[in-house]
Structures are given as C-alpha cells and as structure tokens.
Write a protein that holds these residues in place. Structure first.
Motif, PDB file in Angstrom:
ATOM      1  N   ALA A  59       0.804  -1.219   0.000  1.00  0.00           N
ATOM      2  CA  ALA A  59       0.000   0.000   0.000  1.00  0.00           C
ATOM      3  C   ALA A  59       0.839   1.273   0.000  1.00  0.00           C
ATOM      4  CB  ALA A  59      -0.929   0.007   1.215  1.00  0.00           C
ATOM      5  N   LEU A  60       2.158   1.152   0.159  1.00  0.00           N
ATOM      6  CA  LEU A  60       3.013   2.337   0.188  1.00  0.00           C
ATOM      7  C   LEU A  60       3.138   2.934  -1.211  1.00  0.00           C
ATOM      8  CD1 LEU A  60       5.987   1.192   2.461  1.00  0.00           C
ATOM      9  CD2 LEU A  60       4.245   2.902   3.016  1.00  0.00           C
ATOM     10  N   PRO A  61       2.851   4.216  -1.377  1.00  0.00           N
ATOM     11  CA  PRO A  61       3.052   4.834  -2.691  1.00  0.00           C
ATOM     12  C   PRO A  61       4.536   5.008  -2.981  1.00  0.00           C
ATOM     13  CG  PRO A  61       2.348   6.481  -1.083  1.00  0.00           C
ATOM     14  CD  PRO A  61       2.260   5.143  -0.394  1.00  0.00           C
ATOM     15  N   GLY A  62       4.905   4.821  -4.236  1.00  0.00           N
ATOM     16  CA  GLY A  62       6.283   5.052  -4.647  1.00  0.00           C
ATOM     17  C   GLY A  62       7.256   3.976  -4.212  1.00  0.00           C
ATOM     18  N   VAL A  63       6.747   2.810  -3.838  1.00  0.00           N
ATOM     19  CA  VAL A  63       7.591   1.700  -3.397  1.00  0.00           C
ATOM     20  C   VAL A  63       7.150   0.441  -4.124  1.00  0.00           C
ATOM     21  CG1 VAL A  63       8.232   0.231  -1.461  1.00  0.00           C
ATOM     22  CG2 VAL A  63       8.077   2.702  -1.143  1.00  0.00           C
ATOM     23  N   ALA A  64       8.107  -0.311  -4.644  1.00  0.00           N
ATOM     24  CA  ALA A  64       7.799  -1.554  -5.352  1.00  0.00           C
ATOM     25  C   ALA A  64       8.505  -2.717  -4.683  1.00  0.00           C
ATOM     26  CB  ALA A  64       8.231  -1.467  -6.816  1.00  0.00           C
ATOM     27  N   VAL A  65       7.753  -3.763  -4.340  1.00  0.00           N
ATOM     28  CA  VAL A  65       8.335  -4.958  -3.729  1.00  0.00           C
ATOM     29  C   VAL A  65       9.107  -5.720  -4.792  1.00  0.00           C
ATOM     30  CG1 VAL A  65       7.835  -7.157  -2.610  1.00  0.00           C
ATOM     31  CG2 VAL A  65       6.543  -5.114  -1.974  1.00  0.00           C
ATOM     32  N   THR A  66      10.364  -6.033  -4.485  1.00  0.00           N
ATOM     33  CA  THR A  66      11.211  -6.773  -5.428  1.00  0.00           C
ATOM     34  C   THR A  66      11.370  -8.236  -5.040  1.00  0.00           C
ATOM     35  OG1 THR A  66      13.187  -6.040  -4.230  1.00  0.00           O
ATOM     36  CG2 THR A  66      12.474  -4.706  -6.105  1.00  0.00           C
ATOM     37  N   SER A  67      11.259  -8.552  -3.748  1.00  0.00           N
ATOM     38  CA  SER A  67      11.306  -9.947  -3.327  1.00  0.00           C
ATOM     39  C   SER A  67      10.599 -10.095  -1.984  1.00  0.00           C
ATOM     40  CB  SER A  67      12.743 -10.459  -3.219  1.00  0.00           C
ATOM     41  OG  SER A  67      13.446  -9.810  -2.186  1.00  0.00           O
ATOM     42  N   GLN A  68      10.062 -11.283  -1.777  1.00  0.00           N
ATOM     43  CA  GLN A  68       9.330 -11.566  -0.541  1.00  0.00           C
ATOM     44  C   GLN A  68       9.431 -13.053  -0.252  1.00  0.00           C
ATOM     45  OE1 GLN A  68       5.328  -9.781   0.009  1.00  0.00           O
ATOM     46  NE2 GLN A  68       4.594 -11.866   0.301  1.00  0.00           N
ATOM     47  N   GLN A  69       9.752 -13.383   0.989  1.00  0.00           N
ATOM     48  CA  GLN A  69       9.881 -14.791   1.369  1.00  0.00           C
ATOM     49  C   GLN A  69       9.300 -14.988   2.754  1.00  0.00           C
ATOM     50  OE1 GLN A  69      13.885 -16.266   1.292  1.00  0.00           O
ATOM     51  NE2 GLN A  69      13.289 -18.393   1.659  1.00  0.00           N
ATOM     52  N   ARG A  70       8.502 -16.036   2.905  1.00  0.00           N
ATOM     53  CA  ARG A  70       7.892 -16.342   4.197  1.00  0.00           C
ATOM     54  C   ARG A  70       8.668 -17.451   4.902  1.00  0.00           C
ATOM     55  NH1 ARG A  70       2.610 -14.467   5.472  1.00  0.00           N
ATOM     56  NH2 ARG A  70       1.734 -13.165   3.816  1.00  0.00           N
ATOM     57  N   HIS A  71       8.584 -17.432   6.245  1.00  0.00           N
ATOM     58  CA  HIS A  71       9.279 -18.400   7.075  1.00  0.00           C
ATOM     59  C   HIS A  71       8.352 -18.843   8.211  1.00  0.00           C
ATOM     60  CE1 HIS A  71      12.797 -16.545   5.106  1.00  0.00           C
ATOM     61  NE2 HIS A  71      12.286 -15.382   5.500  1.00  0.00           N
ATOM     62  N   LEU A  72       8.685 -19.967   8.835  1.00  0.00           N
ATOM     63  CA  LEU A  72       7.957 -20.468   9.999  1.00  0.00           C
ATOM     64  C   LEU A  72       6.450 -20.502   9.756  1.00  0.00           C
ATOM     65  CD1 LEU A  72       9.919 -18.838  12.951  1.00  0.00           C
ATOM     66  CD2 LEU A  72      10.027 -21.196  12.137  1.00  0.00           C
ATOM     67  N   ALA A  73       6.067 -21.349   8.826  1.00  0.00           N
ATOM     68  CA  ALA A  73       4.650 -21.541   8.478  1.00  0.00           C
ATOM     69  C   ALA A  73       3.985 -20.248   8.043  1.00  0.00           C
ATOM     70  CB  ALA A  73       3.886 -22.170   9.637  1.00  0.00           C
ATOM     71  N   GLY A  74       4.766 -19.331   7.498  1.00  0.00           N
ATOM     72  CA  GLY A  74       4.216 -18.087   6.968  1.00  0.00           C
ATOM     73  C   GLY A  74       4.036 -16.988   7.980  1.00  0.00           C
ATOM     74  N   THR A  75       4.444 -17.192   9.246  1.00  0.00           N
ATOM     75  CA  THR A  75       4.227 -16.176  10.277  1.00  0.00           C
ATOM     76  C   THR A  75       5.346 -15.143  10.352  1.00  0.00           C
ATOM     77  OG1 THR A  75       5.263 -17.520  12.003  1.00  0.00           O
ATOM     78  CG2 THR A  75       2.868 -17.771  11.672  1.00  0.00           C
ATOM     79  N   LEU A  76       6.420 -15.362   9.599  1.00  0.00           N
ATOM     80  CA  LEU A  76       7.470 -14.363   9.419  1.00  0.00           C
ATOM     81  C   LEU A  76       7.585 -14.062   7.937  1.00  0.00           C
ATOM     82  CD1 LEU A  76      10.473 -15.549  11.645  1.00  0.00           C
ATOM     83  CD2 LEU A  76       8.620 -13.997  12.261  1.00  0.00           C
TER      84      LEU A  76
END
Length: 296
Positions: A271-288
């Motif tokens: 939702a942040l304007p002017g910011v683009a997510v380049t990578s995302q990784q989940r850990h510990l059953a998705g809670t991190l």
C-alpha cells in the motif's frame, strides 16, 4: 574525529563517511503446523511468548536529558533532552537489561533468526538506517564492506546505551564505517527526505503503535532506488493458522506487551506509494516475512 552536527531539536545532519528486534518470540507460535501436534505446540508457543515478551507494556515517563560521548567513529545524537518521546521509550529503558537474553537467546537461535537477520542485512549498501536498533543485536551481522555509514535509531535511551557498547565492540571490524546512534520515533523520523540508501527494520512493526505511518517514514527517508528491508511477524498465508492469529491477537497482545502478530505486513508494504516490492519470502509456516522493496 568530530561528530556531524545535529540540526536543532533532533534532526541530525545526513551521515558522511570519514532509529523494535522486537517480539521475536511470537514466531514460536508458527509451530502450529502438524494437525496431530497442534495443541501441544501452540501451548508451548504461548508459554514461550509469555516468557520472552513479558515486560513490554507502556509505562509513563519522559526521556532523560543527557549528552553522549563515544569512541572515535561512534556518536550518539541528538542530545536526549531534545525529544519528548513518551511512554514506550521509557518502558524499553527498563527492558534493556534483559532484552538480549529474551530476543537473542537460544530460542531465537533455534528458530534460525540470526541467519534470517544476516541474509536481510547483506542486501543493504551505502548509507544505511536501522530503525528500532534495540540493544544492537544486528550490529555484528552487518556486511560492513558494503556500507558507507550506519545510523541506528531507537525510541529508548536505555536500549541505545546497550547498543553503544555493542557498536564500540564491533568498531574494530567495521573497516572505518561511521556509526551513529540516534534517539527518535519510527513514525516521525528525525531525518530529511532521501537521506539513506537502505532502511532496515527487524521484528519491530508488531509493537509500533502506528506501523503504517512508520513504513511511510521509512519510504520518505529513502533515496530513489534505495532499498526497504524488512523481517517481520505477519499473519500467516496458511488460512487455518492465519485465522488462529487473527482470533487470538487480542489475547496475544497483552502478554507480548502490544505485539500484533496478525498484521498483514506484505499488504501494508504494497500500500506504500512510490515503493515496489522486489522480493518476498515467508518463514515459519508463513508467520514471518522477509521483504525487499525499492523506492521508485
């Protein structure tokens, strides 16, 4: 070496070469994986959560006025009387003495948090800002060869005192990279727009009173092309576990002194304007979640 001058009332000058690790234990609840072990593991997670996050409640106080001297390339700015930061910082002053044992101890190591921290920090370069530095648990993990300077911010003078000692200890291996510790509020950062090439936060959004405002501030102080690097508690992408987190957030927050472990951090960043997510990784059953995003 003389420290850079700070502008009036807590706006330090941009860094030059020569401020919640908060709530990690909440991740233990991610052990709700296998159906046969679910109740026992959740009970153990709740016990660990209560033990490790006790002491994080708000308490009324004002910030202490004190200057700071430090060795060579380590500076504490601004003078602490300049900022009135309210209750949360004072609460963490009392928590500073036991913070390492709770958030950097055997449980964190067993869950792999040091490796996750190091992998996140390795993505930072140039002039970096770490928000909610706490006692400086991340300081030994930075890739100093990639940094031009490091600014570390926290709300609590007590936390900064502990971080100063750790920063002094890592200075010999920092290759001359200047480090400064700054007292300030993550939701109202005392820095000019576009001051940093990287902004890092680990395990802190869950205890911030205004996490979305803090994220907006992180983006504001990034230079174009700068990287926002986050390692945070978040609502699991597993429907069952995510529903459990949502249903228990009101119960977990009091024993974790405000940690909301069911925040939708990926959604908040998106939702942040002017910011683009380049990578995302989940850990510990998705809670991190580890997130790298770029300032456009």
């Amino acid at each position: 070496m003389q420290a850079p001058a700070a502008a009036p009332c807590g706006r330090p000058a941009p860094p030059t070469r020569a401020p919640a690790q908060r709530g990690e234990a909440a991740a233990a609840a991610a052990a709700a994986g296998g159906s046969g072990r679910r109740r026992a593991l959740l009970a153990a997670a709740a016990a660990a959560l209560q033990q490790q996050l006790a002491g994080r409640s708000a308490a009324a106080a004002t910030c202490a006025a004190a200057g700071a001297s430090a060795p060579q390339r380590l500076w504490v700015l601004p003078p602490r009387g300049c900022l009135a930061l309210g209750d949360v910082g004072a609460d963490y002053d009392g928590y500073a003495a036991t913070y390492d044992a709770l958030d950097g101890g055997a449980a964190s190591a067993a869950l792999g948090f040091p490796g996750l921290r190091r992998a996140l920090l390795a993505q930072a370069s140039g002039d970096a800002l770490e928000v909610a530095v706490g006692t400086g648990l991340n300081l030994p993990l930075w890739d100093w060869a990639s940094l031009a300077s490091l600014t570390a911010l926290d709300l609590s003078p007590g936390m900064l005192d502990a971080a100063a000692a750790r920063a002094a200890a890592v200075q010999p291996g920092a290759g001359g990279v200047p480090v400064r510790l700054v007292q300030g509020d993550a939701a109202a950062l005392p820095f000019d727009d576009g001051s940093f090439d990287a902004v890092v936060d680990t395990f802190s959004l869950c205890v911030m009173e205004r996490p979305q405002a803090a994220l907006a501030e992180f983006a504001r102080v990034l230079r174009p092309g700068g990287r926002l690097l986050l390692l945070e508690h978040t609502r699991s992408d597993s429907p069952l576990l995510g529903a459990y987190q949502g249903a228990t957030r009101g119960l977990v927050a009091p024993i974790s002194k405000g940690c909301d472990w069911a925040q939708d951090v990926p959604g908040m960043v998106a939702a942040l304007p002017g910011v683009a997510v380049t990578s995302q990784q989940r850990h510990l059953a998705g809670t991190l979640v580890s997130i790298s995003a770029q300032r456009l």
